[in-house]
Design a protein around this motif. Structure first.
Motif, short mmCIF file in Angstrom:
data_model
loop_
_atom_site.label_atom_id
_atom_site.label_comp_id
_atom_site.label_asym_id
_atom_site.label_seq_id
_atom_site.Cartn_x
_atom_site.Cartn_y
_atom_site.Cartn_z
N ALA A 57 87.45 -28.50 -62.49
CA ALA A 57 87.26 -27.52 -63.57
C ALA A 57 87.81 -26.15 -63.15
CB ALA A 57 85.78 -27.41 -63.92
N MET A 58 87.65 -25.79 -61.89
CA MET A 58 88.21 -24.52 -61.42
C MET A 58 89.73 -24.55 -61.46
SD MET A 58 87.10 -22.25 -58.11
CE MET A 58 87.26 -23.58 -56.93
N SER A 59 90.31 -25.67 -61.06
CA SER A 59 91.77 -25.82 -61.16
C SER A 59 92.23 -25.67 -62.60
CB SER A 59 92.19 -27.19 -60.62
OG SER A 59 91.82 -27.35 -59.28
N ALA A 60 91.49 -26.26 -63.52
CA ALA A 60 91.86 -26.18 -64.93
C ALA A 60 91.78 -24.75 -65.43
CB ALA A 60 90.94 -27.08 -65.76
N THR A 61 90.81 -23.99 -64.92
CA THR A 61 90.70 -22.58 -65.31
C THR A 61 91.93 -21.80 -64.87
OG1 THR A 61 88.29 -22.64 -65.20
CG2 THR A 61 89.34 -20.48 -65.02
N LEU A 62 92.38 -22.00 -63.63
CA LEU A 62 93.57 -21.31 -63.15
C LEU A 62 94.79 -21.67 -63.98
CD1 LEU A 62 93.03 -21.66 -59.30
CD2 LEU A 62 92.86 -19.56 -60.62
N ALA A 85 100.25 -22.24 -60.58
CA ALA A 85 99.38 -21.29 -61.28
C ALA A 85 99.05 -20.11 -60.37
CB ALA A 85 98.10 -21.98 -61.73
N MET A 86 98.73 -20.36 -59.11
CA MET A 86 98.40 -19.29 -58.19
C MET A 86 99.61 -18.40 -57.93
SD MET A 86 95.91 -21.23 -55.45
CE MET A 86 95.84 -19.77 -54.43
N TYR A 87 100.78 -18.99 -57.83
CA TYR A 87 101.99 -18.19 -57.62
C TYR A 87 102.23 -17.26 -58.81
CZ TYR A 87 106.87 -17.03 -56.73
OH TYR A 87 108.04 -16.34 -56.51
N ARG A 88 102.04 -17.77 -60.01
CA ARG A 88 102.26 -16.94 -61.21
C ARG A 88 101.21 -15.84 -61.33
NH1 ARG A 88 103.43 -20.05 -66.62
NH2 ARG A 88 105.41 -20.24 -65.52
N ASP A 92 95.40 -12.09 -55.62
CA ASP A 92 94.19 -11.34 -55.98
C ASP A 92 93.59 -11.82 -57.28
OD1 ASP A 92 94.31 -9.79 -53.70
OD2 ASP A 92 95.41 -8.15 -54.65
N GLU A 93 94.43 -12.03 -58.30
CA GLU A 93 93.89 -12.48 -59.58
C GLU A 93 93.37 -13.92 -59.48
OE1 GLU A 93 95.01 -12.82 -64.34
OE2 GLU A 93 96.38 -11.80 -62.97
N SER A 94 94.06 -14.74 -58.72
CA SER A 94 93.59 -16.13 -58.53
C SER A 94 92.22 -16.12 -57.86
CB SER A 94 94.59 -16.92 -57.67
OG SER A 94 95.84 -17.03 -58.32
N ALA A 95 92.07 -15.31 -56.80
CA ALA A 95 90.79 -15.25 -56.09
C ALA A 95 89.69 -14.71 -56.99
CB ALA A 95 90.93 -14.39 -54.84
N ALA A 96 90.01 -13.72 -57.82
CA ALA A 96 89.01 -13.16 -58.74
C ALA A 96 88.55 -14.20 -59.75
CB ALA A 96 89.57 -11.93 -59.45
N LEU A 97 89.48 -14.98 -60.28
CA LEU A 97 89.13 -16.03 -61.23
C LEU A 97 88.27 -17.11 -60.57
CD1 LEU A 97 92.56 -16.43 -63.05
CD2 LEU A 97 90.42 -15.76 -64.15
N MET A 98 88.62 -17.46 -59.34
CA MET A 98 87.85 -18.47 -58.62
C MET A 98 86.43 -17.97 -58.33
SD MET A 98 90.98 -19.59 -56.10
CE MET A 98 90.01 -20.54 -54.94
N VAL A 140 90.48 -3.46 -54.78
CA VAL A 140 90.44 -4.25 -56.00
C VAL A 140 89.34 -5.31 -55.94
CG1 VAL A 140 91.76 -5.86 -57.45
CG2 VAL A 140 92.87 -3.83 -56.52
N ASP A 141 89.18 -5.95 -54.78
CA ASP A 141 88.18 -7.02 -54.68
C ASP A 141 86.76 -6.48 -54.84
OD1 ASP A 141 88.45 -5.70 -52.20
OD2 ASP A 141 87.60 -7.40 -51.12
N LEU A 142 86.49 -5.29 -54.28
CA LEU A 142 85.18 -4.67 -54.45
C LEU A 142 84.94 -4.32 -55.91
CD1 LEU A 142 84.29 -2.11 -51.62
CD2 LEU A 142 83.08 -4.18 -52.28
N ALA A 143 85.96 -3.75 -56.55
CA ALA A 143 85.83 -3.37 -57.95
C ALA A 143 85.56 -4.58 -58.82
CB ALA A 143 87.10 -2.65 -58.41
#
Length: 288
Positions: A57-62, A85-88, A92-98, A140-143
């Motif tokens: 499900a997490m993969s599908a979200t990415l 998906a992670m490359y695109r 940082d955005e991939s980690a935030a979504l995860m 960014v990660d703290l924010a």
């Protein structure tokens, strides 16, 4: 010393006070692994990819986000693998979504009192990440973590404290006192304290713990005893909430009216810049 004092406050309330009955869900194992991979001087990209692939499900979200109109540029083919998906999206955005996915599933919300809770938390995290990108030196990660965890004490209180749902209804209806005052009168604690406790138990950043503990204490914006990083998170959080409300067509709230000048002064933000942020952030909030 503010962070140290808050840690002591939480320890005492946990041992002998109102936090004894609060049940904090364990931090997900995959989130612990993600934090460890991202905290390295050079983030471990292979480990992050393995974590992303560990949950279908997490993969599908990415993949869904990477193939959304905001990211799928004309002429590009849709992503079909997690790596694409992670490359695109970028690391940082991939980690935030995860992180958002893992936290949402660790602390489920099934209550009419918190409709759209995680949707709004995700939007707040996106807004905070955007603001951090505009402010030199802001992590960014703290924010993003602040945006995601800001109100996490509410669902934890709902799961642990009898009558908290009725308290939420009462607190939202009253105009004679702040929301957290009603929480404290009814339960001797509030969602800011419990949210900070979640951060402490999960061993997340101490600046995050302190900022969430103080996120309704806007005197902190003027208090030189509060760490600068914490004041920046609180100020940015107030602005993120304001921009979210504008995006949703809601009126300005009392907190913004009373503290906007202090928040903007701390961040050295002009009215023109605020309008530019509003315009630039709207497509991202539309996507969320």
């Amino acid at each position: 010393m503010k962070t140290h004092a808050i840690r002591q406050e939480l320890d005492q309330a946990r041992a002998n006070g109102p936090l004894r009955q609060i049940q904090i869900p364990p931090c997900p194992e995959l989130l612990q692994r993600l934090r460890a991979a991202m905290d390295l001087p050079q983030p471990d990209l292979n480990e992050v990819a393995r974590i992303a692939a560990a949950d279908v499900a997490m993969s599908a979200t990415l993949l869904r986000v990477a193939n959304s109109p905001l990211h799928l540029v004309a002429g590009h083919v849709p992503c079909t693998t997690v790596g694409q998906a992670m490359y695109r999206l970028g690391l940082d955005e991939s980690a935030a979504l995860m992180q958002a996915f893992l936290v949402r599933h660790a602390i489920p919300v099934n209550s009419p009192h918190l409709l759209r809770f995680w949707q709004r938390s995700t939007k707040r995290s996106i807004a905070m990440g955007f603001i951090a990108g505009q402010l030199p030196g802001m992590r960014v990660d703290l924010a993003q973590g602040y945006g995601l965890f800001c109100h996490v004490g509410m669902p934890v209180l709902l799961q642990s404290v009898r009558g908290y749902g009725a308290t939420m209804v009462e607190a939202a209806a009253r105009i004679d006192r702040p929301f957290i005052t009603t929480e404290n009168i009814n339960h001797r604690t509030d969602h800011a304290v419990v949210g900070a406790l979640v951060i402490k138990v999960w061993h997340l950043a101490p600046e995050l713990m302190t900022a969430i503990r103080l996120h309704h204490d806007f005197d902190a914006l003027r208090d030189e005893g509060v760490e600068p990083e914490v004041r920046t998170l609180i100020a940015a959080g107030l602005i993120a909430e304001h921009l979210m409300r504008r995006h949703e067509g809601l009126d300005e709230d009392v907190d913004w009216a009373a503290n906007r000048a202090a928040a903007m002064a701390w961040l050295h933000l002009s009215e023109d810049e605020l309008e530019q942020w509003d315009e630039a952030l709207r497509p991202r909030l539309d996507e969320a």
